[in-house]
Design a protein around this motif. Structure first.
Motif, mmCIF file in Angstrom:
data_model
loop_
_atom_site.group_PDB
_atom_site.id
_atom_site.type_symbol
_atom_site.label_atom_id
_atom_site.label_comp_id
_atom_site.label_asym_id
_atom_site.label_seq_id
_atom_site.Cartn_x
_atom_site.Cartn_y
_atom_site.Cartn_z
ATOM 1 N N GLN A 169 82.740 132.413 134.541
ATOM 2 C CA GLN A 169 83.946 132.269 135.351
ATOM 3 C C GLN A 169 83.646 132.007 136.825
ATOM 4 O O GLN A 169 84.567 131.762 137.600
ATOM 5 C CB GLN A 169 84.807 133.534 135.225
ATOM 6 C CG GLN A 169 85.193 133.900 133.809
ATOM 7 C CD GLN A 169 86.073 132.839 133.163
ATOM 8 O OE1 GLN A 169 86.861 132.174 133.842
ATOM 9 N NE2 GLN A 169 85.937 132.660 131.854
ATOM 10 N N GLU A 250 80.527 143.474 134.977
ATOM 11 C CA GLU A 250 81.449 143.349 133.850
ATOM 12 C C GLU A 250 82.901 143.332 134.308
ATOM 13 O O GLU A 250 83.743 142.669 133.684
ATOM 14 C CB GLU A 250 81.215 144.501 132.870
ATOM 15 C CG GLU A 250 79.882 144.392 132.119
ATOM 16 C CD GLU A 250 79.644 145.583 131.216
ATOM 17 O OE1 GLU A 250 80.407 146.578 131.331
ATOM 18 O OE2 GLU A 250 78.696 145.539 130.412
ATOM 19 N N HIS A 252 83.982 141.795 136.731
ATOM 20 C CA HIS A 252 84.241 140.440 137.224
ATOM 21 C C HIS A 252 83.960 139.400 136.138
ATOM 22 O O HIS A 252 83.590 138.255 136.437
ATOM 23 C CB HIS A 252 83.382 140.152 138.458
ATOM 24 C CG HIS A 252 83.816 140.899 139.678
ATOM 25 N ND1 HIS A 252 83.475 142.229 139.894
ATOM 26 C CD2 HIS A 252 84.572 140.529 140.750
ATOM 27 C CE1 HIS A 252 83.993 142.620 141.048
ATOM 28 N NE2 HIS A 252 84.660 141.609 141.590
ATOM 29 N N GLN A 253 84.137 139.776 134.874
ATOM 30 C CA GLN A 253 83.994 138.871 133.733
ATOM 31 C C GLN A 253 82.587 138.280 133.623
ATOM 32 O O GLN A 253 82.397 137.185 133.075
ATOM 33 C CB GLN A 253 85.023 137.737 133.783
ATOM 34 C CG GLN A 253 86.453 138.152 133.487
ATOM 35 C CD GLN A 253 87.100 138.823 134.673
ATOM 36 O OE1 GLN A 253 86.973 138.350 135.799
ATOM 37 N NE2 GLN A 253 87.801 139.921 134.436
ATOM 38 N N ARG A 255 78.458 138.952 132.354
ATOM 39 C CA ARG A 255 77.742 139.718 131.342
ATOM 40 C C ARG A 255 76.298 139.913 131.801
ATOM 41 O O ARG A 255 75.607 138.950 132.145
ATOM 42 C CB ARG A 255 77.772 138.998 129.993
ATOM 43 C CG ARG A 255 77.093 139.795 128.871
ATOM 44 C CD ARG A 255 77.280 139.137 127.523
ATOM 45 N NE ARG A 255 76.574 137.847 127.446
ATOM 46 C CZ ARG A 255 77.162 136.664 127.501
ATOM 47 N NH1 ARG A 255 78.483 136.577 127.663
ATOM 48 N NH2 ARG A 255 76.464 135.545 127.425
#
Length: 283
Positions: A169, A250, A252-253, A255
């Motif tokens: 993202q 995580e 903030h989208q 991984r």
């Protein structure tokens, strides 16, 4: 012959039979009476007392002391609040996380004790060696190699971890990468490389206007790969603590994947620049 008493004797006997009248109390003299002040004088005294007390007249020194005390109280209140927030964060942690944090602290203490023992051993060799000059040269070469690892001019290898951050993202910013680096350093990382950029003491991060991050002026694309030399048992828990790096990424989208390895290689190097202003200081 009939006898009669004289009038004087009769009056004396009458005085003995009837009680004499009580003596009247003396009158109070006018000079001994208490004079009360007029009501107007009492009100004037009250007004003078009030004017002397209010408003308060403070000197310049008293104002400075009051400001200093206020600043000190504000600082203490902020410190107590931050300490309580940290305690509340740990209070809400799971038992496994608390055990992991304690293990990390124990590992740090052991590492510091080991470094202390090595320094004491080196000092003992210098003091007891029959050929102190040769021993000093050996210690100098060893220290130069260690400093080269820290300065990024020498390759480094050893046990460690590889942290991979996937950011589809595009939400990971320069400050998040900097926080990750600081957490790794605090956990005992000895050599770090992000993608193909060697991390040294003056490494800096910047955000690009079109997206992405620069490290030391070089654009680095995601996934961000941290290759770290250090104790894996210290590095991994440090990244996984509650509210730490992994949880932040995580949120903030992104991984984060951590892989522990017995041998990692940090082979990116930096070019040393000659200082323009700094010179060695004489003793």
């Amino acid at each position: 012959m009939r006898l009669t008493k004289a009038p004087v004797e009769a009056e004396a006997e009458a005085g003995t039979d009837e009680p004499s009248e009580a003596a009247e109390p003396p009158a109070v003299e006018e000079s001994e009476a208490v004079e009360e002040p007029p009501a107007g004088d009492r009100n004037a005294g009250r007004r003078r007392l009030k004017a002397a007390v209010w408003p308060p007249r403070l000197s310049r020194g008293q104002l400075v002391v009051a400001l200093l005390l206020f600043s000190l109280g504000l600082g203490l209140a902020i410190q107590v609040r931050s300490t309580n927030d940290h305690h509340n964060q740990l209070r809400g942690a799971r038992q496994e996380d608390l055990v992991r944090i304690l293990d990390e602290l124990d590992s740090r203490q052991q590492r510091l004790q080991q470094e202390k023992a090595e320094l004491e051993q080196s000092l003992g060799k210098l003091e007891n060696s029959s050929n102190q000059a040769k021993e000093a040269q050996e210690q100098t070469r060893k220290k130069m190699t260690e400093l080269g690892v820290l300065a990024g001019t020498v390759k480094a290898t050893g046990p460690g971890i590889v942290l991979t951050v996937d950011d589809p993202q595009g939400q990971v910013k320069a400050d998040m990468l900097l926080d990750t680096l600081q957490e790794l350093r605090a956990a005992g990382a000895e050599a770090i490389q992000i993608n193909d950029v060697r991390v040294v003491v003056n490494t800096y991060f910047t955000d690009l206007s079109g997206g992405g991050v620069q490290i030391d002026g070089k654009k680095v694309s995601q996934p961000y790969r941290f290759t770290v030399v250090g104790n894996p048992q210290d590095l991994t828990p440090a990244l996984n603590i509650p509210g730490g790096v992994v949880r932040t990424l995580e949120s903030h989208q992104a991984r984060a994947t951590i892989t522990q390895q017995q041998k990692v290689v940090v082979d990116a190097l930096v070019d040393l620049k000659t200082p323009q202003y700094a010179k060695p200081a004489s003793k």
